[in-house]
Structures are given as C-alpha cells and as structure tokens.
Design a protein around this motif. Structure first.
Motif, PDB file in Angstrom:
ATOM      1  N   ARG A  38      33.417  49.149  52.102  1.00 23.28           N
ATOM      2  CA  ARG A  38      33.963  47.940  51.467  1.00 23.28           C
ATOM      3  C   ARG A  38      35.417  47.717  51.884  1.00 23.28           C
ATOM      4  O   ARG A  38      35.838  46.580  52.099  1.00 23.28           O
ATOM      5  CB  ARG A  38      33.859  48.043  49.941  1.00 23.28           C
ATOM      6  CG  ARG A  38      32.464  47.784  49.413  1.00 23.28           C
ATOM      7  CD  ARG A  38      32.426  47.638  47.886  1.00 23.28           C
ATOM      8  NE  ARG A  38      32.968  48.794  47.184  1.00 23.28           N
ATOM      9  CZ  ARG A  38      32.272  49.890  46.861  1.00 23.28           C
ATOM     10  NH1 ARG A  38      31.003  49.971  47.185  1.00 23.28           N
ATOM     11  NH2 ARG A  38      32.837  50.879  46.209  1.00 23.28           N
ATOM     12  N   MET A  39      36.178  48.807  51.982  1.00 23.11           N
ATOM     13  CA  MET A  39      37.584  48.687  52.378  1.00 23.11           C
ATOM     14  C   MET A  39      37.697  48.059  53.772  1.00 23.11           C
ATOM     15  O   MET A  39      38.528  47.165  53.991  1.00 23.11           O
ATOM     16  CB  MET A  39      38.265  50.064  52.379  1.00 23.11           C
ATOM     17  CG  MET A  39      38.494  50.639  51.002  1.00 23.11           C
ATOM     18  SD  MET A  39      39.180  52.310  51.079  1.00 23.11           S
ATOM     19  CE  MET A  39      40.914  51.917  51.412  1.00 23.11           C
ATOM     20  N   VAL A  40      36.869  48.522  54.700  1.00 23.83           N
ATOM     21  CA  VAL A  40      36.900  47.963  56.054  1.00 23.83           C
ATOM     22  C   VAL A  40      36.434  46.508  56.034  1.00 23.83           C
ATOM     23  O   VAL A  40      37.059  45.643  56.656  1.00 23.83           O
ATOM     24  CB  VAL A  40      36.050  48.816  57.022  1.00 23.83           C
ATOM     25  CG1 VAL A  40      35.907  48.129  58.379  1.00 23.83           C
ATOM     26  CG2 VAL A  40      36.664  50.203  57.187  1.00 23.83           C
ATOM     27  N   ALA A  41      35.382  46.228  55.277  1.00 17.13           N
ATOM     28  CA  ALA A  41      34.881  44.854  55.178  1.00 17.13           C
ATOM     29  C   ALA A  41      35.940  43.924  54.586  1.00 17.13           C
ATOM     30  O   ALA A  41      36.028  42.746  54.966  1.00 17.13           O
ATOM     31  CB  ALA A  41      33.608  44.812  54.338  1.00 17.13           C
ATOM     32  N   ASP A  42      36.760  44.450  53.687  1.00 13.04           N
ATOM     33  CA  ASP A  42      37.807  43.662  53.027  1.00 13.04           C
ATOM     34  C   ASP A  42      39.135  43.684  53.786  1.00 13.04           C
ATOM     35  O   ASP A  42      40.149  43.215  53.262  1.00 13.04           O
ATOM     36  CB  ASP A  42      38.043  44.176  51.601  1.00 13.04           C
ATOM     37  CG  ASP A  42      36.834  43.972  50.702  1.00 13.04           C
ATOM     38  OD1 ASP A  42      35.949  43.171  51.056  1.00 13.04           O
ATOM     39  OD2 ASP A  42      36.780  44.632  49.637  1.00 13.04           O
ATOM     40  N   ASP A  43      39.122  44.257  54.994  1.00 16.56           N
ATOM     41  CA  ASP A  43      40.327  44.318  55.831  1.00 16.56           C
ATOM     42  C   ASP A  43      41.486  45.021  55.129  1.00 16.56           C
ATOM     43  O   ASP A  43      42.634  44.579  55.209  1.00 16.56           O
ATOM     44  CB  ASP A  43      40.755  42.916  56.286  1.00 16.56           C
ATOM     45  CG  ASP A  43      39.737  42.262  57.184  1.00 16.56           C
ATOM     46  OD1 ASP A  43      39.171  42.972  58.056  1.00 16.56           O
ATOM     47  OD2 ASP A  43      39.493  41.054  57.033  1.00 16.56           O
ATOM     48  N   ARG A  44      41.201  46.141  54.484  1.00 18.42           N
ATOM     49  CA  ARG A  44      42.249  46.903  53.815  1.00 18.42           C
ATOM     50  C   ARG A  44      43.146  47.585  54.831  1.00 18.42           C
ATOM     51  O   ARG A  44      42.787  47.784  55.989  1.00 18.42           O
ATOM     52  CB  ARG A  44      41.630  47.947  52.880  1.00 18.42           C
ATOM     53  CG  ARG A  44      40.815  47.352  51.730  1.00 18.42           C
ATOM     54  CD  ARG A  44      41.676  46.863  50.578  1.00 18.42           C
ATOM     55  NE  ARG A  44      42.448  47.941  49.982  1.00 18.42           N
ATOM     56  CZ  ARG A  44      42.027  48.741  49.021  1.00 18.42           C
ATOM     57  NH1 ARG A  44      40.816  48.603  48.514  1.00 18.42           N
ATOM     58  NH2 ARG A  44      42.820  49.689  48.551  1.00 18.42           N
TER      59      ARG A  44
END
Length: 104
Positions: A38-44
């Motif tokens: 999710r972090m990668v998908a959310d561009d964290r």
C-alpha cells in the motif's frame, strides 16, 4: 498428518511446540508486506518504505532463527542420540542450511 508417499503418519516436526507462535509471527509479516504494498501504491517516501522492508526482513529472520532453534533442539538432537550416522547427516544438513541462509 500423513506421509504422502507411504500413507504412514509423520512424526511431529521439531517446531510443533512453537507452531502457533511461528504462525502468529508469519501472519504479522504478511500484514506488514501488505502495508508495504500500500505504501508503494500510495507513493510514500522511499526511506519510510525501506524502513518497513527492514522491519519485515528482521521479522522473517526471527521466524527463521526460531525454526532453526527448534530443529537443532529436537530433530538434530534426536538424530544424534538415536544413530550417529543419522546425527552426522542432520548436522551436515544444518551446515548446508546455514550456508544457504548466509549465502557463503
């Protein structure tokens, strides 16, 4: 649990006494990996993602060390005590497993 080749019951693995603990840790790791996805998908932020990857790596290493400890204390010890040749084979197996894990 039975052996799929002979139909005979398998003896419990060395980690049987800690199976619930190992599964619990693995379920937590699974959740952490979903969180990283999710972090990668959310561009964290990269460093935050890398920090979480480090945490997952450490958690998996802890599971591995727990399984190794159980294996040595049960499977290897039992083999050494019951049959020297089987004990030597189990010790060779542990050495090979460590070599693979440590990439030596």
């Amino acid at each position: 649990m039975t052996d799929t080749t002979s139909g005979a019951p398998n003896p419990p693995h060395g980690y049987a006494d800690h199976k619930t603990d190992h599964l619990s840790r693995l379920h937590k790791v699974e959740g952490q990996v979903r969180g990283i996805t999710r972090m990668v998908a959310d561009d964290r932020y990269c460093v935050d993602v890398l920090t979480q990857i480090g945490a997952v790596t450490h958690a998996l290493q802890e599971v591995a060390l727990g399984l190794l400890d159980d294996h040595v204390r049960h499977c290897v010890r039992d083999a050494v005590l019951s049959d020297p040749a089987e004990g030597d084979a189990k010790l060779d197996e542990v050495a090979l497993t460590l070599r693979r894990a440590l990439r030596l």
